[in-house]
Design a protein around this motif. Structure first.
Motif, short mmCIF file in Angstrom:
data_model
loop_
_atom_site.label_atom_id
_atom_site.label_comp_id
_atom_site.label_asym_id
_atom_site.label_seq_id
_atom_site.Cartn_x
_atom_site.Cartn_y
_atom_site.Cartn_z
N THR A 56 36.61 -14.11 -50.01
CA THR A 56 37.21 -12.98 -49.32
C THR A 56 38.64 -13.34 -48.97
OG1 THR A 56 35.09 -12.32 -48.42
CG2 THR A 56 37.03 -11.43 -47.33
N ASP A 57 39.55 -12.50 -49.42
CA ASP A 57 40.98 -12.73 -49.23
C ASP A 57 41.54 -11.58 -48.42
OD1 ASP A 57 43.70 -13.24 -49.48
OD2 ASP A 57 43.64 -13.53 -51.64
N SER A 58 42.36 -11.89 -47.42
CA SER A 58 42.97 -10.84 -46.60
C SER A 58 44.30 -10.38 -47.18
CB SER A 58 43.15 -11.33 -45.16
OG SER A 58 43.96 -12.50 -45.15
N GLY A 59 44.64 -10.84 -48.36
CA GLY A 59 45.89 -10.45 -49.02
C GLY A 59 46.82 -11.64 -49.13
N ASP A 115 49.99 -10.81 -54.66
CA ASP A 115 49.10 -10.11 -53.73
C ASP A 115 48.55 -8.84 -54.34
OD1 ASP A 115 47.82 -9.03 -51.56
OD2 ASP A 115 49.63 -8.70 -50.39
N SER A 118 43.66 -6.97 -49.73
CA SER A 118 42.48 -7.66 -49.24
C SER A 118 41.25 -7.25 -50.04
CB SER A 118 42.28 -7.36 -47.76
OG SER A 118 42.06 -5.99 -47.58
#
Length: 143
Positions: A56-59, A115, A118
């Motif tokens: 899980t990436d928040s950006g 990027d 998210s």
């Protein structure tokens, strides 16, 4: 000083302290630096189309690094595609061709993706290829 006046000053001081602490807490939430995260692993005999674990990436930027790549054939390139886990077909982003990691067991190839917002991400190796089994001594995903 009268007791009523002291009580009023204490109440006023408490309000100022509560408002000040609340503002400081909000400022901390708003200006808190993004925390980079990463995970490491290895691959043994990964078939074409192998999907990595999800993260899980928040950006922000995503970097994938492979060290010590080898295949069960004469192929000396590994294609790595970043994908976003979504409902419906998962979008894929620029495919990176890793060649340097095939030079030796200590050589490294790195791919960097900008990027894409998210969400949950994963990578796929040698998507669309046939018959190539990949081994990677170590890999790191940073996001």
């Amino acid at each position: 000083m009268s007791t009523a006046r002291l009580t009023a000053m204490r109440e006023s001081g408490r309000r100022v302290a509560v408002v000040g602490l609340g503002a400081a807490a909000m400022l901390g939430l708003v200006t808190a630096p993004a925390h980079a995260a990463s995970w490491s692993s290895s691959l043994t005999g990964a078939a074409p189309g192998f999907e990595s674990r999800r993260w899980t990436d928040s950006g922000g930027t995503t970097t994938i690094k492979f060290t010590g790549c080898s295949t069960d054939g004469s192929v000396s390139v590994t294609n790595v595609t970043l994908r976003k886990d979504t409902v419906g077909p998962d979008p894929s982003y620029v495919r990176a061709s890793f060649t340097q990691c095939h030079v030796s067991s200590t050589s490294t190839s790195t791919g960097t993706w900008s990027d894409h917002g998210s969400g949950n991400y994963y990578f796929v190796v040698n998507e669309g290829a046939t018959g190539i089994r990949l081994t990677v001594k170590s890999l790191t995903v940073s996001y």
